[in-house]
Design a protein around this motif. Structure first.
Motif, PDB file in Angstrom:
ATOM      1  N   THR A 126      -4.159   9.023   9.642  1.00 36.06           N
ATOM      2  CA  THR A 126      -5.364   9.793   9.966  1.00 36.06           C
ATOM      3  C   THR A 126      -6.333   9.781   8.794  1.00 36.06           C
ATOM      4  O   THR A 126      -7.546   9.598   8.971  1.00 36.06           O
ATOM      5  N   LEU A 127      -5.808   9.951   7.594  1.00 38.81           N
ATOM      6  CA  LEU A 127      -6.679   9.932   6.410  1.00 38.81           C
ATOM      7  C   LEU A 127      -7.343   8.567   6.248  1.00 38.81           C
ATOM      8  O   LEU A 127      -8.532   8.484   5.901  1.00 38.81           O
ATOM      9  N   LEU A 128      -6.610   7.494   6.493  1.00 43.17           N
ATOM     10  CA  LEU A 128      -7.205   6.154   6.390  1.00 43.17           C
ATOM     11  C   LEU A 128      -8.236   5.931   7.489  1.00 43.17           C
ATOM     12  O   LEU A 128      -9.271   5.282   7.267  1.00 43.17           O
ATOM     13  N   ALA A 129      -7.966   6.450   8.683  1.00 45.48           N
ATOM     14  CA  ALA A 129      -8.931   6.303   9.776  1.00 45.48           C
ATOM     15  C   ALA A 129     -10.211   7.088   9.495  1.00 45.48           C
ATOM     16  O   ALA A 129     -11.305   6.656   9.869  1.00 45.48           O
ATOM     17  N   GLU A 130     -10.070   8.223   8.813  1.00 40.65           N
ATOM     18  CA  GLU A 130     -11.227   9.052   8.492  1.00 40.65           C
ATOM     19  C   GLU A 130     -11.997   8.541   7.280  1.00 40.65           C
ATOM     20  O   GLU A 130     -13.181   8.840   7.131  1.00 40.65           O
ATOM     21  N   ARG A 131     -11.334   7.803   6.417  1.00 43.70           N
ATOM     22  CA  ARG A 131     -11.966   7.268   5.201  1.00 43.70           C
ATOM     23  C   ARG A 131     -11.806   5.755   5.195  1.00 43.70           C
ATOM     24  O   ARG A 131     -10.805   5.219   4.731  1.00 43.70           O
ATOM     25  N   GLY A 132     -12.797   5.067   5.723  1.00 41.26           N
ATOM     26  CA  GLY A 132     -12.696   3.650   6.005  1.00 41.26           C
ATOM     27  C   GLY A 132     -12.548   2.736   4.806  1.00 41.26           C
ATOM     28  O   GLY A 132     -12.182   1.567   4.973  1.00 41.26           O
ATOM     29  N   GLU A 133     -12.811   3.218   3.606  1.00 42.87           N
ATOM     30  CA  GLU A 133     -12.683   2.389   2.415  1.00 42.87           C
ATOM     31  C   GLU A 133     -11.379   2.649   1.663  1.00 42.87           C
ATOM     32  O   GLU A 133     -11.059   1.929   0.710  1.00 42.87           O
ATOM     33  N   ALA A 134     -10.630   3.653   2.071  1.00 42.22           N
ATOM     34  CA  ALA A 134      -9.424   4.041   1.340  1.00 42.22           C
ATOM     35  C   ALA A 134      -8.231   3.153   1.721  1.00 42.22           C
ATOM     36  O   ALA A 134      -8.174   2.581   2.808  1.00 42.22           O
ATOM     37  N   THR A 135      -7.288   3.073   0.794  1.00 38.41           N
ATOM     38  CA  THR A 135      -6.015   2.412   1.059  1.00 38.41           C
ATOM     39  C   THR A 135      -4.897   3.425   0.872  1.00 38.41           C
ATOM     40  O   THR A 135      -5.084   4.473   0.240  1.00 38.41           O
ATOM     41  N   GLY A 136      -3.718   3.108   1.406  1.00 38.43           N
ATOM     42  CA  GLY A 136      -2.646   4.077   1.317  1.00 38.43           C
ATOM     43  C   GLY A 136      -1.272   3.457   1.320  1.00 38.43           C
ATOM     44  O   GLY A 136      -1.070   2.337   1.795  1.00 38.43           O
ATOM     45  N   VAL A 137      -0.320   4.210   0.781  1.00 38.65           N
ATOM     46  CA  VAL A 137       1.089   3.841   0.775  1.00 38.65           C
ATOM     47  C   VAL A 137       1.865   4.972   1.429  1.00 38.65           C
ATOM     48  O   VAL A 137       1.648   6.145   1.118  1.00 38.65           O
ATOM     49  N   GLY A 138       2.752   4.613   2.335  1.00 40.88           N
ATOM     50  CA  GLY A 138       3.605   5.591   2.977  1.00 40.88           C
ATOM     51  C   GLY A 138       5.052   5.352   2.608  1.00 40.88           C
ATOM     52  O   GLY A 138       5.535   4.217   2.705  1.00 40.88           O
ATOM     53  N   PRO A 143      14.301   3.771   7.752  1.00 37.86           N
ATOM     54  CA  PRO A 143      13.705   2.515   8.214  1.00 37.86           C
ATOM     55  C   PRO A 143      13.094   2.639   9.609  1.00 37.86           C
ATOM     56  O   PRO A 143      12.056   2.037   9.896  1.00 37.86           O
ATOM     57  N   ALA A 144      13.719   3.432  10.481  1.00 30.04           N
ATOM     58  CA  ALA A 144      13.192   3.600  11.837  1.00 30.04           C
ATOM     59  C   ALA A 144      11.836   4.294  11.805  1.00 30.04           C
ATOM     60  O   ALA A 144      10.928   3.939  12.569  1.00 30.04           O
ATOM     61  N   ALA A 145      11.684   5.289  10.930  1.00 31.51           N
ATOM     62  CA  ALA A 145      10.393   5.971  10.810  1.00 31.51           C
ATOM     63  C   ALA A 145       9.321   5.008  10.321  1.00 31.51           C
ATOM     64  O   ALA A 145       8.181   5.033  10.804  1.00 31.51           O
ATOM     65  N   LEU A 146       9.666   4.154   9.366  1.00 32.25           N
ATOM     66  CA  LEU A 146       8.694   3.191   8.857  1.00 32.25           C
ATOM     67  C   LEU A 146       8.229   2.248   9.969  1.00 32.25           C
ATOM     68  O   LEU A 146       7.053   1.865  10.009  1.00 32.25           O
ATOM     69  N   GLN A 147       9.125   1.891  10.874  1.00 32.06           N
ATOM     70  CA  GLN A 147       8.750   1.034  12.002  1.00 32.06           C
ATOM     71  C   GLN A 147       7.770   1.738  12.924  1.00 32.06           C
ATOM     72  O   GLN A 147       6.792   1.145  13.397  1.00 32.06           O
ATOM     73  N   VAL A 148       8.039   3.015  13.212  1.00 35.81           N
ATOM     74  CA  VAL A 148       7.125   3.787  14.055  1.00 35.81           C
ATOM     75  C   VAL A 148       5.747   3.867  13.404  1.00 35.81           C
ATOM     76  O   VAL A 148       4.721   3.656  14.051  1.00 35.81           O
ATOM     77  N   ALA A 149       5.723   4.160  12.109  1.00 33.57           N
ATOM     78  CA  ALA A 149       4.447   4.279  11.392  1.00 33.57           C
ATOM     79  C   ALA A 149       3.686   2.959  11.385  1.00 33.57           C
ATOM     80  O   ALA A 149       2.462   2.938  11.543  1.00 33.57           O
ATOM     81  N   ALA A 150       4.400   1.855  11.204  1.00 35.75           N
ATOM     82  CA  ALA A 150       3.737   0.547  11.206  1.00 35.75           C
ATOM     83  C   ALA A 150       3.103   0.260  12.566  1.00 35.75           C
ATOM     84  O   ALA A 150       1.988  -0.280  12.641  1.00 35.75           O
ATOM     85  N   GLY A 151       3.784   0.644  13.634  1.00 35.36           N
ATOM     86  CA  GLY A 151       3.201   0.480  14.965  1.00 35.36           C
ATOM     87  C   GLY A 151       1.955   1.323  15.145  1.00 35.36           C
ATOM     88  O   GLY A 151       0.959   0.869  15.719  1.00 35.36           O
ATOM     89  N   ASN A 152       1.980   2.537  14.632  1.00 39.49           N
ATOM     90  CA  ASN A 152       0.800   3.395  14.720  1.00 39.49           C
ATOM     91  C   ASN A 152      -0.352   2.854  13.889  1.00 39.49           C
ATOM     92  O   ASN A 152      -1.520   2.947  14.285  1.00 39.49           O
ATOM     93  N   ALA A 153      -0.043   2.291  12.725  1.00 36.86           N
ATOM     94  CA  ALA A 153      -1.095   1.703  11.894  1.00 36.86           C
ATOM     95  C   ALA A 153      -1.797   0.567  12.632  1.00 36.86           C
ATOM     96  O   ALA A 153      -3.028   0.445  12.583  1.00 36.86           O
ATOM     97  N   ALA A 154      -1.012  -0.251  13.322  1.00 41.22           N
ATOM     98  CA  ALA A 154      -1.595  -1.350  14.096  1.00 41.22           C
ATOM     99  C   ALA A 154      -2.452  -0.807  15.237  1.00 41.22           C
ATOM    100  O   ALA A 154      -3.570  -1.279  15.482  1.00 41.22           O
ATOM    101  N   ASP A 155      -1.944   0.202  15.942  1.00 44.86           N
ATOM    102  CA  ASP A 155      -2.688   0.781  17.064  1.00 44.86           C
ATOM    103  C   ASP A 155      -4.018   1.372  16.622  1.00 44.86           C
ATOM    104  O   ASP A 155      -5.010   1.304  17.352  1.00 44.86           O
ATOM    105  N   LEU A 156      -4.033   1.960  15.419  1.00 48.19           N
ATOM    106  CA  LEU A 156      -5.242   2.625  14.938  1.00 48.19           C
ATOM    107  C   LEU A 156      -6.178   1.697  14.161  1.00 48.19           C
ATOM    108  O   LEU A 156      -7.239   2.121  13.714  1.00 48.19           O
ATOM    109  N   GLY A 157      -5.751   0.456  13.979  1.00 52.46           N
ATOM    110  CA  GLY A 157      -6.611  -0.513  13.302  1.00 52.46           C
ATOM    111  C   GLY A 157      -6.701  -0.330  11.803  1.00 52.46           C
ATOM    112  O   GLY A 157      -7.680  -0.761  11.189  1.00 52.46           O
ATOM    113  N   VAL A 158      -5.694   0.281  11.187  1.00 55.04           N
ATOM    114  CA  VAL A 158      -5.729   0.504   9.739  1.00 55.04           C
ATOM    115  C   VAL A 158      -4.595  -0.226   9.021  1.00 55.04           C
ATOM    116  O   VAL A 158      -4.363   0.010   7.830  1.00 55.04           O
ATOM    117  N   ALA A 159      -3.889  -1.110   9.720  1.00 62.01           N
ATOM    118  CA  ALA A 159      -2.715  -1.759   9.136  1.00 62.01           C
ATOM    119  C   ALA A 159      -3.044  -2.540   7.866  1.00 62.01           C
ATOM    120  O   ALA A 159      -2.226  -2.613   6.946  1.00 62.01           O
TER     121      ALA A 159
END
Length: 281
Positions: A126-138, A143-159
């Motif tokens: 959400t923070l990356l979607a709201e701030r288009g120039e920012a980068t982030g590390v999660g 490992p399963a949570a990281l997979q879910v998050a990666a899918g959400n990043a792709a869906d939101l266009g911030v991967a």
């Protein structure tokens, strides 16, 4: 073909008997999920009846909800800060209270952000979607949570602006950031017995660290100085009774400008702090 209105009524009766609040609302959402339409479209798009196959599938969905499985786990999605996030039994369900963390994080500019205990990624992404120039590390230990998050990043266009690290808090984290955020497990061991059946479907490691529930804040406070730039901010979600204790932990770690922020319900929800020094340039 059984009339859809009758099927909905029977489903709501079953859910209410199982202790589900807003039983008709959940029945309607399950039906909308089955039909592949938005719940608000049921008024105009609800079919007169369901086929035998649809009726059987709907009954299975209702049975899962009657067993108090969270609605989001059944539909696979939950809205957070106006965006749909994939969720599963591997991650904590995004909650409206956590939007307070987003609001506080957006109060000042940042170029990069670290999210400790990433889960679904709802905070970081959400923070990356709201701030288009920012980068982030999660970072997350699951490992399963990281997979879910990666899918959400792709869906939101911030991967392209997000990276994900398997890490026990700061253990695998390198470098310093303008902003560190976390919604850590904070429920005490004693409070676990009081949780609703829905919450107990969520991963235990995302709910409680055991003991008094404060151990993650001690770890985060101890490592924040190494991973915040001068003037960098630290923001964490807390349990509504934990404000004074977390404030003291942060102050003892040498963090400055430690403050507690309330959610829309007036309960303490976020503690913020600053690493002393000039603001990031």
């Amino acid at each position: 073909m059984t009339p859809t209105g009758l099927i909905l009524r029977d489903a709501s009766v079953r859910l209410r008997a199982a202790g589900v609040e807003d039983a008709m609302r959940d029945a309607r959402r399950l039906l909308a999920h089955l039909l592949g339409i938005a719940a608000e479209r049921l008024v105009v798009d609800m079919p007169a009846g369901l086929s035998a196959a649809q009726e059987a599938e709907f009954a299975a969905l209702v049975a899962r909800r009657a067993a108090r499985e969270p609605l989001s786990h059944i539909t696979g999605s939950r809205l957070f800060y106006g965006r749909a996030f994939q969720v599963s039994a591997d991650v904590l369900d995004p909650r409206p209270e956590t939007e307070t963390l987003i609001e506080q994080a957006l109060q000042a500019p940042f170029r990069d952000v670290l999210d400790l205990g990433l889960g679904s990624g709802c905070v970081l992404l959400t923070l990356l979607a709201e701030r288009g120039e920012a980068t982030g590390v999660g970072a997350d230990l699951s490992p399963a949570a990281l997979q879910v998050a990666a899918g959400n990043a792709a869906d939101l266009g911030v991967a392209a602006r997000a990276s994900f690290v398997l890490s026990d808090w700061f253990d695998a984290i390198e470098g310093a950031f303008d902003l560190i955020v976390s919604n850590p497990p904070y429920i005490s061991e004693a409070e676990m017995a009081e949780l609703s059946p829905e919450v107990l479907h969520e991963p235990r490691m995302a709910l409680t660290p055991g003991g008094d529930g404060l151990s993650p804040y001690r770890v985060i406070a101890a490592g924040a100085g190494r991973h915040l730039r001068n003037g960098g901010r630290l923001l964490v979600e807390i349990g509504w009774q934990q404000g004074p204790a977390v404030q003291q932990i942060f102050r003892d770690a040498g963090l400055a400008q430690v403050q507690v922020h309330s959610d829309l319900g007036g309960k303490d929800r976020v503690v913020s702090a600053l690493r002393s020094g000039a603001s990031p340039g």
